[in-house]
Design a protein around this motif. Structure first.
Motif, PDB file in Angstrom:
ATOM      1  N   THR A  89       0.840  -1.201   0.000  1.00  0.00           N
ATOM      2  CA  THR A  89       0.000   0.000   0.000  1.00  0.00           C
ATOM      3  C   THR A  89       0.873   1.248   0.000  1.00  0.00           C
ATOM      4  N   SER A 145      -3.839   3.358  -0.621  1.00  0.00           N
ATOM      5  CA  SER A 145      -3.365   3.274   0.765  1.00  0.00           C
ATOM      6  C   SER A 145      -4.083   2.195   1.572  1.00  0.00           C
ATOM      7  N   SER A 146      -5.105   1.583   1.003  1.00  0.00           N
ATOM      8  CA  SER A 146      -5.780   0.494   1.719  1.00  0.00           C
ATOM      9  C   SER A 146      -5.605  -0.806   0.936  1.00  0.00           C
ATOM     10  N   ALA A 147      -5.467  -1.905   1.679  1.00  0.00           N
ATOM     11  CA  ALA A 147      -5.278  -3.209   1.066  1.00  0.00           C
ATOM     12  C   ALA A 147      -6.530  -3.599   0.281  1.00  0.00           C
ATOM     13  N   GLY A 148      -6.326  -4.298  -0.848  1.00  0.00           N
ATOM     14  CA  GLY A 148      -7.467  -4.739  -1.653  1.00  0.00           C
ATOM     15  C   GLY A 148      -7.030  -5.187  -3.029  1.00  0.00           C
ATOM     16  N   THR A 174      -3.105  -4.997  -3.497  1.00  0.00           N
ATOM     17  CA  THR A 174      -2.280  -4.219  -2.569  1.00  0.00           C
ATOM     18  C   THR A 174      -2.393  -4.840  -1.185  1.00  0.00           C
ATOM     19  N   THR A 175      -1.287  -4.825  -0.508  1.00  0.00           N
ATOM     20  CA  THR A 175      -1.242  -5.389   0.844  1.00  0.00           C
ATOM     21  C   THR A 175      -0.491  -4.434   1.752  1.00  0.00           C
ATOM     22  N   GLU A 176      -0.921  -4.403   3.011  1.00  0.00           N
ATOM     23  CA  GLU A 176      -0.220  -3.536   3.969  1.00  0.00           C
ATOM     24  C   GLU A 176       1.058  -4.221   4.392  1.00  0.00           C
ATOM     25  N   ASN A 178       3.739  -3.968   7.300  1.00  0.00           N
ATOM     26  CA  ASN A 178       4.112  -3.396   8.591  1.00  0.00           C
ATOM     27  C   ASN A 178       5.416  -4.029   9.039  1.00  0.00           C
TER      28      ASN A 178
END
Length: 190
Positions: A89, A145-148, A174-176, A178
């Motif tokens: 993201t 900016s958000s996963a999907g 998309t994946t976050e 961290n």
């Protein structure tokens, strides 16, 4: 009688000029049909070409005017037409090169558009591809900016060509991402 291509512009601009017969014997006060085959070279520009054919025997010679029409073709392909990718993201950058091949006999200009320019966009709004050539453009991306999962398209088009439009489908997951740094930290130094 002999037949020959006598016009430099006609004889040299085409792959071949041939006749279905040679060394003709035509009796006096008669006629004979002869087929003339003209083969255009790959990428031969469309248009009308004029030339002459020489008909001769031992005692005489005559030229016959010949007009050849090469139709203009506006054909093309593009590849790849599908792009699958996974991005973190918020990442941004260059995603894919797309190549357009001109298979016609005229220079081609295309317009490039995106269904969602906040996610994928071509690096230029138009591109010209010369006769019998390839040209490339690039798809840039900005991952949401958000996963999907996101499906967007880049269109390559011109209403006068065949095909009128091709779409490059972009399937983006998309994946976050961290990251937690455990060591060293503020309480445990190296």
């Amino acid at each position: 009688m002999d037949l020959s291509c006598s016009s430099v512009s006609l004889c040299s601009q085409f792959s071949s000029v041939s006749f279905n017969e040679s060394d003709l014997l035509i009796p006096q006060n008669s006629s004979r049909y002869v087929n003339v085959t003209v083969v255009a070279s790959t990428g031969q520009a469309g248009g009308t070409y004029l030339g002459t054919i020489n008909v001769s025997d031992v005692n005489s010679s005559k030229t016959i005017s010949l007009g050849i029409v090469v139709p203009t073709t506006y054909t093309w392909t593009a590849s790849p037409l599908s792009v699958n990718t996974t991005k973190g993201t918020g990442q941004a950058g260059l995603l894919q090169e797309i190549q357009i091949q001109n298979t016609g006999n005229s220079n081609l200009t295309f317009f490039l558009n995106s269904t969602n320019s906040s996610i994928v966009t071509p690096n230029q709004s138009s591109i010209t591809v010369p006769i019998s050539n390839n040209r490339s453009f690039y798809i840039n991306y900005t991952a949401p900016s958000s996963a999907g999962e996101y499906v967007e398209k880049i269109s390559i088009n011109n209403a006068s060509y065949s095909p009128i439009q091709l779409n490059v489908t972009v399937n983006m997951t998309t994946t976050e991402i961290n990251v937690t740094i455990l060591y060293p930290n503020s309480t445990s130094n190296i």
